[in-house]
Scaffold this active site. Structure first.
Site, PDB file in Angstrom:
ATOM      1  N   HIS A 191       0.835  -1.205   0.000  1.00 35.63           N
ATOM      2  CA  HIS A 191       0.000   0.000   0.000  1.00 35.63           C
ATOM      3  C   HIS A 191       0.870   1.256   0.000  1.00 35.63           C
ATOM      4  O   HIS A 191       1.882   1.328   0.705  1.00 35.63           O
ATOM      5  CB  HIS A 191      -0.867   0.065   1.266  1.00 35.63           C
ATOM      6  CG  HIS A 191      -2.028  -0.871   1.272  1.00 35.63           C
ATOM      7  ND1 HIS A 191      -1.898  -2.215   1.523  1.00 35.63           N
ATOM      8  CD2 HIS A 191      -3.356  -0.645   1.080  1.00 35.63           C
ATOM      9  CE1 HIS A 191      -3.103  -2.774   1.498  1.00 35.63           C
ATOM     10  NE2 HIS A 191      -3.999  -1.852   1.223  1.00 35.63           N
ATOM     11  N   ASN A 241       8.109  -4.032   3.061  1.00 34.59           N
ATOM     12  CA  ASN A 241       6.694  -3.859   3.354  1.00 34.59           C
ATOM     13  C   ASN A 241       6.365  -4.173   4.812  1.00 34.59           C
ATOM     14  O   ASN A 241       5.573  -3.466   5.447  1.00 34.59           O
ATOM     15  CB  ASN A 241       5.868  -4.757   2.424  1.00 34.59           C
ATOM     16  CG  ASN A 241       4.381  -4.488   2.518  1.00 34.59           C
ATOM     17  OD1 ASN A 241       3.946  -3.363   2.730  1.00 34.59           O
ATOM     18  ND2 ASN A 241       3.587  -5.530   2.374  1.00 34.59           N
TER      19      ASN A 241
END
Length: 282
Positions: free
Chosen positions: A135, A166
């Site tokens: 994201h 991440n």
């Protein structure tokens, strides 16, 4: 004698009526003044809210280099600048307020293609690629709204990230940003990949794999106003936060983008040339 008494009683009744009328008149005037004051106050507050919204919107504008492939997509809670050539966002930008950073909705949503956006990647383009669907606008920053959280799972808001990034340094930075939003009342955040020619690609759509990611953060209501940038390799990022902290100017040089152009020029120059992480950690 009786005549004098009648005159006295009449005078007393007259004075009483006069007092009652005066009291009602004073009450009506007080109510009218209160209504006027309320109207002026409401109008002023409305103007202040409108001005604040205009300031926020202008600070969320990112100026990209001329000729950059770009489509601006607005979702609940954030905006994506999308590059269909690389099937990635050029960047994503949003305001994170104190109340939003303290949202309590559980994580929910699944990655999906935005069929309205040309060039949007598909979730399975990442399958067996060795990269996470990372994201740009974190789902955890959208815990104040189910619609905003669902939108954060659109593939326009996703980029290929090394798992070690991440779930490591990038995630730790996201947690810090939420802490700072609570402390500073609101932040304007821009995050994205550092796009470059000759990037490796994944999937049938040939989604670009950036070598680096950036994030810039502005605290416009802090005293003094401050901003900072971060540059992370698309790899393990296990060092301390200060190792990745840079000035906003440095991120602008790496990306070619212009951030926070709506700030007064003297303030923009001052806040963008510094990388004072200690100021953020205090």
């Amino acid at each position: 004698m009786a005549r004098r008494k009648k005159r006295k009683d009449a005078k007393t009744r007259y004075l009483k009526r006069l007092l009652i009328v005066g009291a009602w008149a004073a009450l009506i005037v007080a109510i009218l003044l209160a209504v006027v004051r309320w109207g002026v106050r409401s109008r002023w507050q409305g103007m202040r809210l409108e001005q604040a919204a205009q300031l926020r919107d202008s600070l969320e504008v990112v100026i990209l280099p001329k000729g950059t492939v770009n489509e601006v997509i607005r979702y609940p809670g954030f905006t994506v600048y999308f590059n269909k050539k690389w099937h990635l966002a050029n960047c994503a930008v949003y305001e994170l307020t104190r109340s939003e950073a303290q949202g309590t909705l559980p994580r929910m949503g699944s990655f999906e293609t935005d069929s309205a956006v040309a060039g949007c990647a598909r979730p399975w383009d990442y399958t067996l690629s060795g990269y996470d669907r990372g994201h740009l606008v974190p789902a955890a920053d959208m815990r104040w709204s189910a619609r905003a959280m669902a939108a954060s799972f659109k593939m326009t808001n996703v980029c290929p990230q090394a798992k070690s990034l991440n779930e490591g340094g990038w995630s730790r930075l996201e947690e810090k940003v939420r802490e700072w939003a609570v402390r500073d009342s609101a932040l304007i955040i821009v995050a994205g990949p550092v796009l470059s020619r000759g990037m490796a690609t994944i999937g049938r759509m040939h989604v670009g794999v950036p070598k680096r990611y950036f994030k810039v953060i502005l605290a416009p209501y802090a005293s003094p106003v401050r901003a900072i940038g971060f540059l992370y390799p698309n790899a393990a990022a296990s060092k301390s936060l200060k190792h990745y902290a840079v000035s906003v100017d440095e991120v602008e040089r790496a990306t070619g983008y212009d951030f926070y152009d709506a700030l007064p020029s003297d303030i923009e120059r001052e806040v963008e040339r510094r990388a004072n992480l200690a100021q953020w950690l205090q």
